[in-house]
Design an enzyme around this catalytic site. Structure first.
Site, PDB file in Angstrom:
ATOM      1  N   ALA A  66      49.688  38.936 -57.769  1.00  0.00           N
ATOM      2  CA  ALA A  66      50.497  39.823 -56.925  1.00  0.00           C
ATOM      3  C   ALA A  66      49.751  41.149 -56.842  1.00  0.00           C
ATOM      4  O   ALA A  66      48.959  41.481 -57.731  1.00  0.00           O
ATOM      5  CB  ALA A  66      51.861  40.022 -57.554  1.00  0.00           C
ATOM      6  N   GLY A 112      50.180  35.609 -59.824  1.00  0.00           N
ATOM      7  CA  GLY A 112      50.758  35.006 -58.616  1.00  0.00           C
ATOM      8  C   GLY A 112      49.818  34.012 -57.947  1.00  0.00           C
ATOM      9  O   GLY A 112      50.264  33.123 -57.225  1.00  0.00           O
ATOM     10  N   GLU A 115      50.252  30.869 -59.823  1.00  0.00           N
ATOM     11  CA  GLU A 115      51.585  30.372 -59.443  1.00  0.00           C
ATOM     12  C   GLU A 115      51.574  29.774 -58.033  1.00  0.00           C
ATOM     13  O   GLU A 115      52.242  28.770 -57.772  1.00  0.00           O
ATOM     14  CB  GLU A 115      52.605  31.519 -59.532  1.00  0.00           C
ATOM     15  CG  GLU A 115      52.847  31.957 -60.961  1.00  0.00           C
ATOM     16  CD  GLU A 115      53.666  33.228 -61.049  1.00  0.00           C
ATOM     17  OE1 GLU A 115      53.155  34.290 -60.632  1.00  0.00           O
ATOM     18  OE2 GLU A 115      54.810  33.158 -61.506  1.00  0.00           O
ATOM     19  N   GLU A 135      50.145  38.347 -66.945  1.00  0.00           N
ATOM     20  CA  GLU A 135      51.194  39.365 -66.747  1.00  0.00           C
ATOM     21  C   GLU A 135      51.531  40.133 -68.015  1.00  0.00           C
ATOM     22  O   GLU A 135      51.922  41.295 -67.956  1.00  0.00           O
ATOM     23  CB  GLU A 135      52.471  38.720 -66.191  1.00  0.00           C
ATOM     24  CG  GLU A 135      52.365  38.239 -64.750  1.00  0.00           C
ATOM     25  CD  GLU A 135      51.792  36.828 -64.606  1.00  0.00           C
ATOM     26  OE1 GLU A 135      51.319  36.269 -65.608  1.00  0.00           O
ATOM     27  OE2 GLU A 135      51.825  36.293 -63.485  1.00  0.00           O
TER      28      GLU A 135
HETATM   29  N1  COA Z   1      46.325  43.594 -57.265  1.00  0.00           N
HETATM   30  C1  COA Z   1      45.740  44.588 -56.561  1.00  0.00           C
HETATM   31  N2  COA Z   1      44.412  44.744 -56.476  1.00  0.00           N
HETATM   32  C2  COA Z   1      43.643  43.865 -57.124  1.00  0.00           C
HETATM   33  C3  COA Z   1      44.173  42.797 -57.878  1.00  0.00           C
HETATM   34  C4  COA Z   1      45.584  42.683 -57.936  1.00  0.00           C
HETATM   35  N3  COA Z   1      46.187  41.692 -58.608  1.00  0.00           N
HETATM   36  N4  COA Z   1      43.161  42.091 -58.419  1.00  0.00           N
HETATM   37  C5  COA Z   1      42.022  42.696 -57.998  1.00  0.00           C
HETATM   38  N5  COA Z   1      42.319  43.750 -57.216  1.00  0.00           N
HETATM   39  C6  COA Z   1      41.366  44.685 -56.562  1.00  0.00           C
HETATM   40  C7  COA Z   1      40.756  45.645 -57.549  1.00  0.00           C
HETATM   41  O1  COA Z   1      41.622  46.727 -57.800  1.00  0.00           O
HETATM   42  C8  COA Z   1      39.502  46.041 -56.812  1.00  0.00           C
HETATM   43  O2  COA Z   1      39.853  46.945 -55.795  1.00  0.00           O
HETATM   44  P1  COA Z   1      38.925  48.281 -55.544  1.00  0.00           P
HETATM   45  O3  COA Z   1      37.593  47.723 -55.136  1.00  0.00           O
HETATM   46  O4  COA Z   1      39.635  49.000 -54.442  1.00  0.00           O
HETATM   47  O5  COA Z   1      38.870  49.021 -56.836  1.00  0.00           O
HETATM   48  C9  COA Z   1      39.088  44.753 -56.121  1.00  0.00           C
HETATM   49  O6  COA Z   1      40.272  43.951 -56.047  1.00  0.00           O
HETATM   50  C10 COA Z   1      38.035  43.977 -56.874  1.00  0.00           C
HETATM   51  O7  COA Z   1      38.503  43.723 -58.194  1.00  0.00           O
HETATM   52  P2  COA Z   1      37.715  44.189 -59.508  1.00  0.00           P
HETATM   53  O8  COA Z   1      38.707  44.351 -60.611  1.00  0.00           O
HETATM   54  O9  COA Z   1      36.835  45.363 -59.211  1.00  0.00           O
HETATM   55  O10 COA Z   1      36.806  42.903 -59.756  1.00  0.00           O
HETATM   56  P3  COA Z   1      36.196  42.417 -61.152  1.00  0.00           P
HETATM   57  O11 COA Z   1      35.209  41.355 -60.827  1.00  0.00           O
HETATM   58  O12 COA Z   1      35.760  43.554 -61.980  1.00  0.00           O
HETATM   59  O13 COA Z   1      37.438  41.735 -61.927  1.00  0.00           O
HETATM   60  C11 COA Z   1      39.442  40.377 -62.107  1.00  0.00           C
HETATM   61  C12 COA Z   1      38.079  40.597 -61.404  1.00  0.00           C
HETATM   62  C13 COA Z   1      40.147  39.253 -61.384  1.00  0.00           C
HETATM   63  C14 COA Z   1      39.211  39.998 -63.571  1.00  0.00           C
HETATM   64  C15 COA Z   1      40.264  41.685 -62.035  1.00  0.00           C
HETATM   65  O14 COA Z   1      40.292  42.114 -60.686  1.00  0.00           O
HETATM   66  C16 COA Z   1      41.683  41.563 -62.512  1.00  0.00           C
HETATM   67  O15 COA Z   1      41.922  41.480 -63.703  1.00  0.00           O
HETATM   68  N6  COA Z   1      42.662  41.561 -61.560  1.00  0.00           N
HETATM   69  C17 COA Z   1      44.059  41.562 -61.871  1.00  0.00           C
HETATM   70  C18 COA Z   1      44.517  40.210 -62.333  1.00  0.00           C
HETATM   71  C19 COA Z   1      45.986  40.246 -62.718  1.00  0.00           C
HETATM   72  O16 COA Z   1      46.391  40.877 -63.664  1.00  0.00           O
HETATM   73  N7  COA Z   1      46.797  39.535 -61.938  1.00  0.00           N
HETATM   74  C20 COA Z   1      48.184  39.386 -62.215  1.00  0.00           C
HETATM   75  C21 COA Z   1      48.980  40.349 -61.450  1.00  0.00           C
HETATM   76  S1  COA Z   1      50.699  40.089 -61.806  1.00  0.00           S
END
Ligand code: COA
Length: 260
Positions: A66, A112, A115, A135
């Site tokens: 999400a 999400g 999911e 989460e």
């Molecule tokens: N919501 C909003 N933005 C998100 C996102 C999310 N769930 N997941 C990634 N993004 C965005 C990042 O903020 C970043 O944006 P920016 O370039 O404007 O800063 C962009 O997507 C790229 O992600 P980034 O974190 O820089 O890539 P990474 O390779 O370093 O890491 C992940 C990849 C997937 C490990 C990391 O993005 C992450 O942990 N995301 C969240 C996962 C999460 O907790 N999901 C559950 C949500 S309930």
């Protein structure tokens, strides 16, 4: 229909639905949820669509969850509303679709995203895909059906470990625990998923719809699944496709199903 966060393509009965926010790892914001809801309505009513593949744009992510930027402004009521709206408009609709919906998981499927893949009828993954319910890292829990569907899919112990640690598993481990059915190379993912879906859409659509419904019923926690199976089994004998299926077998030819 022109979408801002989705890309759609219909070929040979297969509707390829791609979530298209690669710079945000295809995170599910309100617009994505609303557009997915709309696209799923299109799936239900368009007779040319016989099956769906859900995937993410780019090679990095299926859906990284999400959209966390929408979380800061939410209170308890807002959080419940977000989950309820998403579940009703998208996740439950996918699960209950009478047409087969497969997830082609082409990268991170987190929160999400995991999911969303789990709401699909089954999942196929690229070798570099990663799955997780992180989460707890945000002080939250899955809200788009994860606590239920992950438990059904991989069993309580494994589901709880994933949800309590927030750790990711790779595609090989996801395959081992039954979260995905097949793992293919990144290059092959879409072609192989289409091949699997082609097999399914060559079968009698009403029969496919019944197995989806009965399988959903089996995980609904309600009693009476076997008697539902008996009545659905009987009902299908009244369809033209069941007559065609038996006749084609006896005449040693391929059946021509019409969905009636
Ligand atoms: N919501 C909003 N933005 C998100 C996102 C999310 N769930 N997941 C990634 N993004 C965005 C990042 O903020 C970043 O944006 P920016 O370039 O404007 O800063 C962009 O997507 C790229 O992600 P980034 O974190 O820089 O890539 P990474 O390779 O370093 O890491 C992940 C990849 C997937 C490990 C990391 O993005 C992450 O942990 N995301 C969240 C996962 C999460 O907790 N999901 C559950 C949500 S309930």
């Amino acid at each position: 229909m022109n979408y801002t966060t989705l890309h759609t393509e219909l070929e040979n009965g297969i509707f390829l639905l791609t979530i298209n926010r690669p710079d945000k790892l295809n995170a599910l914001n309100r617009t994505v949820i609303a557009e997915l809801a709309h696209a799923l309505d299109e799936v239900a009513v368009n007779p040319e669509i016989r099956g769906v593949i859900l995937t993410g744009s780019g090679n990095k992510a299926f859906v990284a969850g999400a959209d966390i930027t929408e979380f800061l402004s939410l209170d308890g009521a807002g959080g419940s509303q977000l989950a309820a709206r998403g579940q009703a408009l998208v996740f439950d609709k996918i699960e209950q679709s009478s047409k087969p919906v497969l997830a082609a998981v082409n990268g991170f499927a987190l929160g999400g995203g995991c999911e969303l893949a789990m709401a699909c009828h089954f999942r196929v993954a690229a070798a570099h895909a990663k799955f997780g319910q992180p989460e707890v890292n945000l002080g939250l829990i899955p809200g788009y059906g994860g606590t239920q569907r992950l438990t059904w899919l991989v069993g309580k112990g494994r589901a709880l470990e994933l949800m309590m640690t927030g750790q990711m598993v790779d595609a090989a481990e996801a395959h081992r625990i039954g979260l995905v059915n097949h793992v293919f190379s990144t290059e092959e993912l879409l072609t192989r998923t289409k091949e699997i879906l082609q097999v399914i859409i060559s079968k009698a659509p009403l029969a496919v719809a019944e197995v989806i419904q009965l399988s959903n019923y089996a995980t609904s926690g309600q009693a009476g699944g076997l008697s539902r199976e008996i009545s659905a089994f009987g009902k299908l004998f009244d369809t033209a496709d069941a007559k065609e299926g038996a006749a084609a077998f006896l005449e040693k030819r391929k059946p021509q199903f019409t969905g009636h």
